[in-house]
Design a protein around this motif. Structure first.
Motif, mmCIF file in Angstrom:
data_model
loop_
_atom_site.group_PDB
_atom_site.id
_atom_site.type_symbol
_atom_site.label_atom_id
_atom_site.label_comp_id
_atom_site.label_asym_id
_atom_site.label_seq_id
_atom_site.Cartn_x
_atom_site.Cartn_y
_atom_site.Cartn_z
ATOM 1 N N MET A 1 0.852 -1.184 0.000
ATOM 2 C CA MET A 1 0.000 0.000 0.000
ATOM 3 C C MET A 1 0.888 1.234 0.000
ATOM 4 O O MET A 1 1.392 1.651 1.041
ATOM 5 C CB MET A 1 -0.947 -0.034 1.202
ATOM 6 N N GLY A 2 1.093 1.792 -1.194
ATOM 7 C CA GLY A 2 2.064 2.852 -1.352
ATOM 8 C C GLY A 2 1.509 4.191 -1.775
ATOM 9 O O GLY A 2 2.258 5.021 -2.301
ATOM 10 N N SER A 3 0.225 4.434 -1.558
ATOM 11 C CA SER A 3 -0.335 5.763 -1.847
ATOM 12 C C SER A 3 -0.050 6.687 -0.667
ATOM 13 O O SER A 3 -0.962 7.246 -0.050
ATOM 14 C CB SER A 3 -1.837 5.672 -2.110
ATOM 15 N N ASN A 4 1.215 6.799 -0.345
ATOM 16 C CA ASN A 4 1.645 7.594 0.802
ATOM 17 C C ASN A 4 3.153 7.850 0.655
ATOM 18 O O ASN A 4 3.721 7.604 -0.423
ATOM 19 C CB ASN A 4 1.308 6.870 2.117
ATOM 20 N N ASN A 5 3.784 8.311 1.718
ATOM 21 C CA ASN A 5 5.202 8.660 1.605
ATOM 22 C C ASN A 5 6.134 7.451 1.587
ATOM 23 O O ASN A 5 7.360 7.607 1.605
ATOM 24 C CB ASN A 5 5.608 9.618 2.729
ATOM 25 N N LEU A 6 5.590 6.224 1.550
ATOM 26 C CA LEU A 6 6.420 5.029 1.434
ATOM 27 C C LEU A 6 6.515 4.522 -0.001
ATOM 28 O O LEU A 6 7.109 3.462 -0.246
ATOM 29 C CB LEU A 6 5.863 3.901 2.319
ATOM 30 N N SER A 7 5.920 5.216 -0.947
ATOM 31 C CA SER A 7 5.836 4.696 -2.314
ATOM 32 C C SER A 7 7.211 4.372 -2.895
ATOM 33 O O SER A 7 7.410 3.306 -3.481
ATOM 34 C CB SER A 7 5.085 5.688 -3.210
ATOM 35 N N GLN A 8 8.177 5.276 -2.725
ATOM 36 C CA GLN A 8 9.500 5.027 -3.294
ATOM 37 C C GLN A 8 10.200 3.878 -2.574
ATOM 38 O O GLN A 8 10.880 3.061 -3.202
ATOM 39 C CB GLN A 8 10.365 6.293 -3.209
ATOM 40 N N ALA A 9 10.037 3.795 -1.258
ATOM 41 C CA ALA A 9 10.651 2.698 -0.508
ATOM 42 C C ALA A 9 10.099 1.354 -0.956
ATOM 43 O O ALA A 9 10.841 0.368 -1.095
ATOM 44 C CB ALA A 9 10.413 2.896 0.994
ATOM 45 N N LEU A 10 8.792 1.295 -1.213
ATOM 46 C CA LEU A 10 8.189 0.045 -1.673
ATOM 47 C C LEU A 10 8.654 -0.306 -3.080
ATOM 48 O O LEU A 10 8.857 -1.484 -3.401
ATOM 49 C CB LEU A 10 6.667 0.152 -1.614
ATOM 50 N N ARG A 11 8.837 0.699 -3.921
ATOM 51 C CA ARG A 11 9.392 0.431 -5.249
ATOM 52 C C ARG A 11 10.803 -0.131 -5.139
ATOM 53 O O ARG A 11 11.195 -1.027 -5.904
ATOM 54 C CB ARG A 11 9.375 1.699 -6.100
ATOM 55 N N ASN A 12 11.568 0.370 -4.187
ATOM 56 C CA ASN A 12 12.907 -0.173 -3.964
ATOM 57 C C ASN A 12 12.846 -1.627 -3.503
ATOM 58 O O ASN A 12 13.682 -2.457 -3.880
ATOM 59 C CB ASN A 12 13.655 0.669 -2.927
ATOM 60 N N ASN A 13 11.862 -1.940 -2.657
ATOM 61 C CA ASN A 13 11.669 -3.326 -2.216
ATOM 62 C C ASN A 13 11.413 -4.243 -3.408
ATOM 63 O O ASN A 13 11.951 -5.354 -3.493
ATOM 64 C CB ASN A 13 10.507 -3.428 -1.241
ATOM 65 N N ILE A 14 10.583 -3.776 -4.334
ATOM 66 C CA ILE A 14 10.275 -4.575 -5.525
ATOM 67 C C ILE A 14 11.530 -4.759 -6.375
ATOM 68 O O ILE A 14 11.772 -5.845 -6.922
ATOM 69 C CB ILE A 14 9.146 -3.910 -6.337
ATOM 70 N N SER A 15 12.361 -3.740 -6.480
ATOM 71 C CA SER A 15 13.611 -3.855 -7.232
ATOM 72 C C SER A 15 14.519 -4.926 -6.622
ATOM 73 O O SER A 15 15.199 -5.670 -7.346
ATOM 74 C CB SER A 15 14.339 -2.513 -7.267
ATOM 75 N N GLN A 16 14.528 -5.023 -5.287
ATOM 76 C CA GLN A 16 15.311 -6.072 -4.632
ATOM 77 C C GLN A 16 14.764 -7.454 -4.972
ATOM 78 O O GLN A 16 15.524 -8.401 -5.190
ATOM 79 C CB GLN A 16 15.302 -5.863 -3.120
ATOM 80 N N MET A 17 13.429 -7.578 -4.997
ATOM 81 C CA MET A 17 12.823 -8.845 -5.397
ATOM 82 C C MET A 17 13.211 -9.204 -6.828
ATOM 83 O O MET A 17 13.517 -10.366 -7.137
ATOM 84 C CB MET A 17 11.296 -8.757 -5.278
ATOM 85 N N GLU A 18 13.194 -8.210 -7.702
ATOM 86 C CA GLU A 18 13.558 -8.456 -9.099
ATOM 87 C C GLU A 18 14.989 -8.959 -9.210
ATOM 88 O O GLU A 18 15.289 -9.847 -10.026
ATOM 89 C CB GLU A 18 13.373 -7.181 -9.913
ATOM 90 N N MET A 19 15.883 -8.403 -8.414
ATOM 91 C CA MET A 19 17.272 -8.853 -8.434
ATOM 92 C C MET A 19 17.369 -10.326 -8.012
ATOM 93 O O MET A 19 18.121 -11.104 -8.619
ATOM 94 C CB MET A 19 18.121 -7.984 -7.508
#
Length: 444
Positions: free
Chosen positions: A163-181
């Protein structure tokens, strides 16, 4: 037994036929081929009849079983169950005579059955849907043996609900990038990762797919803009995920804000003011006298409704979701475990709501830094051993020991034991000091 078989042959100028076995005699006459075999009192035997037409030859396979032996065709295992991963099997066939394969219409579409001498080669792709079955009939003379191959649905699917419709949106995108790696480095081992990501610009489900050294982010469903604090919306998303990714086991990761046992109705905008309810919650009670007043060190009341404050998580903009509603929606998935990448979610009150929805919960009793869990090593560990959740806690805590903000705590809780804990606490409460009678009566 001694047998004569006559075959019609279509050919352009054919006229030769031969057998390399003395027990099998062949003759040709007027477009017909006659094969005569003698009585076989030994073991099963085979040969080939060679038919020629100019420079072209064809082989006719001749098999004769031993006299007095009934026809049979069989395999070591008639009902085979395989994993969801792509593979090729070789199945040995034991038959008394020549045998063939017969299929029901469209039965073998998702896999390939090929006869290779006295064995079958079965090739099938990775299964991303429901469990499926293919059936083949092995026919030898008048004997039919049915062989089935069942390919299971995907064993493990990790569902990330961010749930990233808040100030965590970029942090959550970074989390997804780690999963992709992690996916790029081959971590999935046949499992799948589906991510629901809610952002200001919209919400969608997509899958991280291993493309052999690369990770593809594939959109599965787009919702445009939805209210993720609505439990019915969460239920709908999880139903869609189950349809898109059937699995034997699900794991669930929640990413977003959380306030533990503090209600969504609490005004968090002025937490530094001593007079706010937030600081009243934290303020210690110094009086030793029993009081009919509310103990702010334990409880708060709602701004409007007047009932006891509950608990919240998520946040779509400024709106949150109550944890009991979250738990009810999560029951749609019934995951093996829940990883709460959100602050304060290891409080016993919050964990209590998840009993009956899952068995194990990983959560923190303190704040979680915005960077969240280190998903690259966690994904690798998880799909290597789905049940070793304690290792995920260790990875999380160790990753923060050298961080610029070395603050982390993780707790792995089997929530099926919380009923016993509740009974033990109920025995203690009557003798505890400074517990309001009104609250006790509401519990009873």
């Amino acid at each position: 037994e001694a047998t004569t078989v006559t075959l019609k042959v279509k050919a352009s100028g054919w006229g030769t036929a031969s057998s390399d076995a003395d027990w099998c005699d062949v003759t040709t006459e007027n477009g017909k081929l006659t094969i005569e075999v003698e009585l076989n009192e030994g073991e099963r035997r085979t040969t080939h009849v060679v038919v020629g037409s100019g420079s072209t030859t064809k082989l006719i396979y001749v098999s004769q079983r031993a006299y007095g032996v009934d026809a049979y065709v069989d395999v070591a295992e008639r009902d085979m169950v395989v994993s969801s991963l792509a593979d090729t099997l070789y199945i040995a066939v034991d038959a008394s005579d020549y045998w063939t394969m017969e299929f029901e219409p469209h039965e073998e579409e998702w896999c390939s059955w090929e006869k290779l001498g006295d064995q079958i080669r079965v090739t099938y792709p990775t299964n991303k849907g429901e469990a499926r079955t293919s059936t083949v009939n092995l026919v030898c003379c008048d004997v039919v043996t049915t062989v089935t191959l069942t390919q299971q649905a995907c064993e493990n699917v990790l569902v990330a609900y961010f749930m990233g419709s808040n100030n965590l949106s970029q942090a959550l995108r970074n989390n997804i990038s780690q999963m992709e790696m992690a996916v790029k480095e081959g971590a999935l081992k046949g499992g799948r990762i589906l991510i629901f990501m809610d952002e200001y610009v919209g919400s969608s489900i997509y899958e991280l797919i291993d493309k052999g050294g690369e990770c593809s982010r594939t959109m599965l469903k787009n919702y445009n803009t939805i209210d993720c604090t609505d439990a019915e919306v969460m239920r709908m998303v999880l139903r869609d995920i189950k349809r898109l990714a059937p699995a034997q086991h699900y794991g669930f990761v929640f990413g977003g804000h959380a306030t533990g046992w503090v209600s969504d109705s609490l005004d968090m905008s002025s937490m530094n003011s001593y007079t706010t309810e937030w600081n009243k919650l934290r303020r210690q009670t110094t009086s030793d006298e029993e009081s009919e007043l509310e103990h702010y060190g334990l409880w708060m009341k709602r701004h409007v409704e007047g009932d006891w404050k509950t608990r919240a998580l998520g946040y779509d903009g400024s709106r949150g979701m109550d944890i009991p509603e979250f738990a009810e929606a999560l029951a749609e998935l019934s995951p093996d475990f829940v990883l709460m990448d959100a602050c304060f979610m290891a409080s016993v009150e919050a964990l209590w709501e998840l009993r009956g929805v899952t068995r194990r919960v990983i959560a923190s009793s303190i704040e979680i830094m915005s960077a969240g869990f280190p998903y690259n090593p966690i994904i690798k560990s998880l799909f290597g051993d789905w049940d070793n959740l304690a290792e995920l806690c260790r990875i999380y805590v160790d990753s923060y020991k050298t961080s610029w903000s070395p603050n982390a705590a993780a707790r792995l809780v089997d929530v099926t034991h919380l009923e016993a804990l509740a009974e033990a606490v109920a025995d203690v409460l009557p003798s505890a000091r400074k517990i309001q009678k009104s609250w006790l009566s509401s519990v009873n």
